[in-house]
Design a protein around this motif. Structure first.
Motif, PDB file in Angstrom:
ATOM      1  N   LEU A 108       0.803  -1.219   0.000  1.00 33.01           N
ATOM      2  CA  LEU A 108       0.000   0.000   0.000  1.00 33.01           C
ATOM      3  C   LEU A 108       0.840   1.274   0.000  1.00 33.01           C
ATOM      4  O   LEU A 108       0.283   2.375  -0.038  1.00 33.01           O
ATOM      5  CB  LEU A 108      -0.923   0.007   1.221  1.00 33.01           C
ATOM      6  CG  LEU A 108      -1.869  -1.182   1.367  1.00 33.01           C
ATOM      7  CD1 LEU A 108      -2.635  -1.089   2.683  1.00 33.01           C
ATOM      8  CD2 LEU A 108      -2.830  -1.263   0.200  1.00 33.01           C
ATOM      9  N   LEU A 134       0.121   3.745  -2.774  1.00 31.45           N
ATOM     10  CA  LEU A 134      -1.168   4.410  -2.599  1.00 31.45           C
ATOM     11  C   LEU A 134      -1.101   5.474  -1.509  1.00 31.45           C
ATOM     12  O   LEU A 134      -1.671   6.565  -1.638  1.00 31.45           O
ATOM     13  CB  LEU A 134      -2.247   3.378  -2.256  1.00 31.45           C
ATOM     14  CG  LEU A 134      -2.563   2.334  -3.331  1.00 31.45           C
ATOM     15  CD1 LEU A 134      -3.532   1.301  -2.789  1.00 31.45           C
ATOM     16  CD2 LEU A 134      -3.128   3.002  -4.582  1.00 31.45           C
ATOM     17  N   GLY A 173      -3.106  -5.763  -0.974  1.00 28.20           N
ATOM     18  CA  GLY A 173      -2.976  -5.261  -2.334  1.00 28.20           C
ATOM     19  C   GLY A 173      -4.317  -5.195  -3.046  1.00 28.20           C
ATOM     20  O   GLY A 173      -4.644  -4.200  -3.712  1.00 28.20           O
ATOM     21  N   GLU A 179      -6.313  -1.548  -3.713  1.00 28.88           N
ATOM     22  CA  GLU A 179      -6.542  -1.078  -5.076  1.00 28.88           C
ATOM     23  C   GLU A 179      -8.012  -0.800  -5.346  1.00 28.88           C
ATOM     24  O   GLU A 179      -8.356   0.145  -6.071  1.00 28.88           O
ATOM     25  CB  GLU A 179      -6.003  -2.109  -6.075  1.00 28.88           C
ATOM     26  CG  GLU A 179      -6.147  -1.671  -7.524  1.00 28.88           C
ATOM     27  CD  GLU A 179      -5.202  -2.395  -8.457  1.00 28.88           C
ATOM     28  OE1 GLU A 179      -5.590  -2.643  -9.606  1.00 28.88           O
ATOM     29  OE2 GLU A 179      -4.074  -2.736  -8.034  1.00 28.88           O
ATOM     30  N   TRP A 238      -6.596   2.262   0.664  1.00 31.44           N
ATOM     31  CA  TRP A 238      -5.688   1.679   1.655  1.00 31.44           C
ATOM     32  C   TRP A 238      -6.247   1.750   3.074  1.00 31.44           C
ATOM     33  O   TRP A 238      -5.956   0.880   3.909  1.00 31.44           O
ATOM     34  CB  TRP A 238      -4.325   2.361   1.586  1.00 31.44           C
ATOM     35  CG  TRP A 238      -4.296   3.814   1.969  1.00 31.44           C
ATOM     36  CD1 TRP A 238      -4.450   4.885   1.151  1.00 31.44           C
ATOM     37  CD2 TRP A 238      -4.083   4.341   3.285  1.00 31.44           C
ATOM     38  NE1 TRP A 238      -4.368   6.059   1.871  1.00 31.44           N
ATOM     39  CE2 TRP A 238      -4.124   5.756   3.182  1.00 31.44           C
ATOM     40  CE3 TRP A 238      -3.849   3.771   4.538  1.00 31.44           C
ATOM     41  CZ2 TRP A 238      -3.960   6.594   4.281  1.00 31.44           C
ATOM     42  CZ3 TRP A 238      -3.686   4.595   5.640  1.00 31.44           C
ATOM     43  CH2 TRP A 238      -3.740   5.984   5.500  1.00 31.44           C
ATOM     44  N   GLU A 275       5.878  -0.746 -10.224  1.00 27.55           N
ATOM     45  CA  GLU A 275       5.114   0.407 -10.717  1.00 27.55           C
ATOM     46  C   GLU A 275       5.684   0.957 -12.024  1.00 27.55           C
ATOM     47  O   GLU A 275       4.981   1.592 -12.803  1.00 27.55           O
ATOM     48  CB  GLU A 275       5.102   1.525  -9.664  1.00 27.55           C
ATOM     49  CG  GLU A 275       4.114   1.292  -8.528  1.00 27.55           C
ATOM     50  CD  GLU A 275       4.173   2.404  -7.490  1.00 27.55           C
ATOM     51  OE1 GLU A 275       3.231   2.505  -6.695  1.00 27.55           O
ATOM     52  OE2 GLU A 275       5.175   3.163  -7.470  1.00 27.55           O
ATOM     53  N   GLY A 282      -0.228  -2.431 -10.533  1.00 25.42           N
ATOM     54  CA  GLY A 282      -0.882  -1.809  -9.403  1.00 25.42           C
ATOM     55  C   GLY A 282      -0.642  -2.572  -8.113  1.00 25.42           C
ATOM     56  O   GLY A 282       0.083  -3.589  -8.071  1.00 25.42           O
ATOM     57  N   ALA A 283      -1.287  -2.109  -7.036  1.00 23.59           N
ATOM     58  CA  ALA A 283      -1.089  -2.700  -5.707  1.00 23.59           C
ATOM     59  C   ALA A 283      -1.536  -4.157  -5.658  1.00 23.59           C
ATOM     60  O   ALA A 283      -0.949  -4.969  -4.938  1.00 23.59           O
ATOM     61  CB  ALA A 283      -1.847  -1.883  -4.666  1.00 23.59           C
ATOM     62  N   SER A 284      -2.571  -4.513  -6.426  1.00 27.77           N
ATOM     63  CA  SER A 284      -3.061  -5.888  -6.387  1.00 27.77           C
ATOM     64  C   SER A 284      -2.034  -6.868  -6.950  1.00 27.77           C
ATOM     65  O   SER A 284      -1.879  -7.982  -6.441  1.00 27.77           O
ATOM     66  CB  SER A 284      -4.374  -6.016  -7.168  1.00 27.77           C
ATOM     67  OG  SER A 284      -4.194  -5.651  -8.525  1.00 27.77           O
TER      68      SER A 284
END
Length: 399
Positions: A35, A38, A157, A161, A165, A241, A248-250
């Motif tokens: 996270l 984010l 994650g 997303e 967060w 990234e 992405g975070a996932s």
């Protein structure tokens, strides 16, 4: 100092409960890693600034291990766990609703400081196990703990997303309320084995740290190994990234799920003791850890290379971690919580150092710098084991 010999029967219900709850609680320390990107965007700060969240969580965990976990030998453990869980909920809620960066730092530290309950369960399982079941019982509790670490990254994650967060920490607080109820209704009360003041308790922790060579070596190996893994997981979100991934975070969190393959395999390492010595198993674990960095570096631009590296780094670290604990829990003493305190404080100080140095390396040298940090930590663990692993002999312990 006096001791009271109380060893309740370790039944399968209590063992499995400790394993499951270890995973739920330890996960609090790792939700932040996928996270960070984010959080950086939300607060409009640089990546290196939010990396302090992971560092402070690990430092908080190390402080909690030092000042709270030894109490597992002195006070009623169920009561200690129930009180601690209330503070865990408070720290998670502070993280979820903090509107200023400094409050995130404070919350992160106290999430780590309070989420130390698994390190009460691990020595509990060791103390209540027969010699022939000790490794396998430690392995089961560690399996729950390790799955909590790895699946936490995957869960956070995904949630981060799609729902933000902050939602992850709100959910985590709810999970801790459920954990409190499970402990209240199902965990048996275990009596302490130490009769003395808190000051004398802490002095005995320092005594073990100074006088037990086997514990000292295990602590160094563990610190270097966890420092290596922390280096990659703290900066992986920043690496993915960018090009060529733009993930992405996932996706970052899914690497925790991938790492679970290695961690689950490591849970069975205790069964290999019938064929190999503790020295040989730790040698193999650290060697795998070292080899993993080859894939992480040379495969840095492909998912395949990173996936293999992550599986290997988790397999190597967790295998050596379980055998480190088996090694120092063989020291002849009932002071299992205090032995675990020395080891785990060192372990998370190493993790904090690895996280910090990796963040600095990322800022100035990118992924190559991160790999240099991780390889150096792994090499130091390997060198220490080769040089001193066969010569560590423990003195008779005292509680």
């Amino acid at each position: 100092m006096q001791t009271v010999d109380t060893k309740p029967q370790l039944n399968s219900t209590a063992l499995w409960l400790m394993a499951i709850l270890s995973g739920l609680v330890v996960a609090n320390n790792y939700y932040n890693q996928p996270l960070l990107g984010l959080i950086a965007n939300d607060f409009q700060v640089e990546e290196g600034t939010v990396s302090k969240i992971s560092v402070l969580t690990q430092l908080g965990y190390a402080c909690g291990l030092l000042f709270v976990v030894p109490l597992g030998d002195k006070v009623l453990r169920k009561r200690l766990i129930l009180i601690d869980l209330l503070f865990v909920v408070g720290a998670l809620l502070l993280m979820a609703f903090a509107q200023q960066l400094w409050l995130l730092y404070v919350a992160s530290f106290f999430i780590g400081f309070t989420s130390i309950i698994p390190q009460i369960f691990v020595p509990m399982a060791a103390a209540l196990s027969t010699a022939d079941r000790k490794s396998s019982n430690i392995g089961l509790v560690m399996s729950g703990l390790l799955l909590g670490i790895l699946l936490s990254r995957f869960l956070s994650g995904i949630i981060g997303e799609f729902w933000g967060w902050r939602s992850m920490f709100e959910l985590a607080a709810g999970l801790m309320v459920m954990t409190w109820l499970l402990v209240w209704f199902y965990l048996p009360e275990l009596k302490p084995n130490f009769m003395g003041s808190y000051v004398s308790l802490m002095k005995s922790v320092w005594h073990f740290a100074k006088t037990e060579p086997k514990l000292q070596l295990a602590s160094f190996r563990g610190a270097m190994g966890f420092g290596a893994m922390s280096a990659v997981f703290t900066t992986l979100v920043f690496h993915l990234e960018g090009a060529p991934f733009y993930a992405g975070a996932s996706v970052v969190g899914s690497f925790g799920l991938i790492g679970a393959v290695g961690a689950l395999a490591a849970a069975f390492v205790g069964r290999l003791q019938q064929r190999f010595s503790v020295y040989q198993l730790i040698f193999g674990g650290i060697l795998i850890l070292l080899v993993s960095w080859g894939f992480i570096y040379f495969g840095q631009h492909s998912y395949a290379g990173l996936i293999i590296g992550i599986i290997l780094i988790d397999l190597g670290l967790q295998s050596s971690h379980i055998m480190n604990q088996t090694d120092y829990f063989s020291i002849p003493t009932d002071a299992t919580s205090r032995l675990n305190t020395v080891y785990m404080v060192s372990y998370f100080l190493g993790g904090s150092l690895g996280t910090y140095l990796a963040a600095v390396a990322w800022q100035y040298a990118g992924w190559e710098g991160v790999c240099l940090v991780g390889t150096t930590f792994s090499t130091l663990a390997f060198a220490a084991h080769i040089l001193f692993g066969k010569n560590r002999v423990s003195s008779p312990g005292t509680a």
